[in-house]
Enzyme design. Structure first.
Site, PDB file in Angstrom:
ATOM      1  N   ASP A 164      -6.625 -74.248  -0.748  1.00 37.77           N
ATOM      2  CA  ASP A 164      -6.704 -74.992   0.512  1.00 37.77           C
ATOM      3  C   ASP A 164      -8.099 -75.591   0.651  1.00 37.77           C
ATOM      4  O   ASP A 164      -9.103 -74.900   0.404  1.00 37.77           O
ATOM      5  CB  ASP A 164      -6.430 -74.082   1.711  1.00 37.77           C
ATOM      6  CG  ASP A 164      -4.965 -73.685   1.828  1.00 37.77           C
ATOM      7  OD1 ASP A 164      -4.151 -74.131   0.992  1.00 37.77           O
ATOM      8  OD2 ASP A 164      -4.642 -72.919   2.759  1.00 37.77           O
ATOM      9  N   HIS A 173      -9.171 -70.709  -1.851  1.00 41.54           N
ATOM     10  CA  HIS A 173      -9.812 -71.795  -1.111  1.00 41.54           C
ATOM     11  C   HIS A 173     -10.893 -72.447  -1.972  1.00 41.54           C
ATOM     12  O   HIS A 173     -11.566 -71.753  -2.756  1.00 41.54           O
ATOM     13  CB  HIS A 173     -10.427 -71.271   0.189  1.00 41.54           C
ATOM     14  CG  HIS A 173      -9.415 -70.726   1.149  1.00 41.54           C
ATOM     15  ND1 HIS A 173      -8.901 -69.444   1.023  1.00 41.54           N
ATOM     16  CD2 HIS A 173      -8.816 -71.281   2.233  1.00 41.54           C
ATOM     17  CE1 HIS A 173      -8.017 -69.236   2.003  1.00 41.54           C
ATOM     18  NE2 HIS A 173      -7.955 -70.326   2.742  1.00 41.54           N
TER      19      HIS A 173
END
Length: 257
Positions: free
Chosen positions: A62, A207
């Site tokens: 992400d 992430h």
């Protein structure tokens, strides 16, 4: 013997009380019907993992804020000949357009993580759709490909969110393996967070801006592969055809397929 004498005032009082009673009963019945309807409404579940008889796992990142580690992550993925799925926020796309192009150019899948990273369930249906479509337009303009996957910010969703995603012709995708890299565990702990949970059809969450993710990524890739898993894109993990997700969020093909 006492006689009951009904005056105009007493009749009005009795009538008023009867109206209140009828209204209260109507509200109770209406509330009960709504509660039954709500309870009867099927829960819409995103995809957390995919039922599969193949030993395949998908890695995802992400990207919502910083960009300091993206280039390093891309180099590591290249070194291991692994492709990953990147879920990008529209504001991140605005800030780092060259990185978006680079992610796509290296063969990774660029997907949708909303336009402004809101709590989607707090939005109206129109605003949910706007968040999804605005980010799609930005990604399409830079990569030439329109996203087919959407990951709700914060993993926050309800039936309306999943329905809005489906209404845009997309899959709503979460994860079943959380690296917890955003908590900044050591590279060793981060690696174990992933390897102890992966199974057939797993989707791993990481992430692009977590401090120790680049240090852990080589061992995560090697550990997954040592377990006999092939690392694929999420879109390649999802089979074509009608599907449903069970209460654990596992995708299954419908019997009609």
């Amino acid at each position: 013997m006492r006689l009951l004498i009904l005056t105009k005032r007493s009749l009005l009082s009795i009538g008023f009380c009867m109206m209140i009673g009828i209204l209260a009963a109507a509200i109770t019945v209406s509330s009960t019907v709504q509660a039954v309807q709500t309870a009867a409404s099927p829960k819409e579940n995103p995809i957390y993992r995919v039922e599969s008889d193949k030993k395949q796992v998908a890695i995802s990142f992400d990207a919502a804020w910083g960009n300091e580690q993206t280039a390093e992550l891309l180099d590591i993925l290249d070194e291991h000949d692994v492709k990953a799925t990147f879920f990008l926020v529209g504001s991140w796309v605005d800030n780092y357009p060259e990185s978006v192009k680079e992610i796509a150019a290296r063969g990774h899948d660029v997907e949708n993580h909303s336009n402004t990273h809101p709590h989607m369930p707090e939005l109206s249906g129109a605003d949910m759709t706007g968040e999804i479509q605005s980010c799609n337009e930005k990604i399409t303009a830079l990569t030439g490909n329109t996203p087919t996957l959407f990951r709700p910010p914060y993993g926050d969703y309800n039936n309306d969110v999943v329905s809005a995603v489906k209404g845009c012709g997309m899959y709503c995708v979460q994860w079943d393996v959380d690296s917890l890299d955003w908590k900044d565990p050591s590279p060793e702990q981060l690696t174990q967070n992933v390897l102890k949970k992966v199974t057939d059809g797993s989707i791993v969450l990481m992430h692009n801006g977590a401090k120790n993710t680049p240090a852990a990524l080589p061992d995560i890739i090697k550990g997954i592969q040592d377990k006999g898993y092939e690392i694929v894109l999420i879109k390649d993990l999802i089979p074509e055809g009608e599907y449903y997700t069970d209460v654990q969020g596992e995708l299954h093909l419908s019997d009609e397929n």
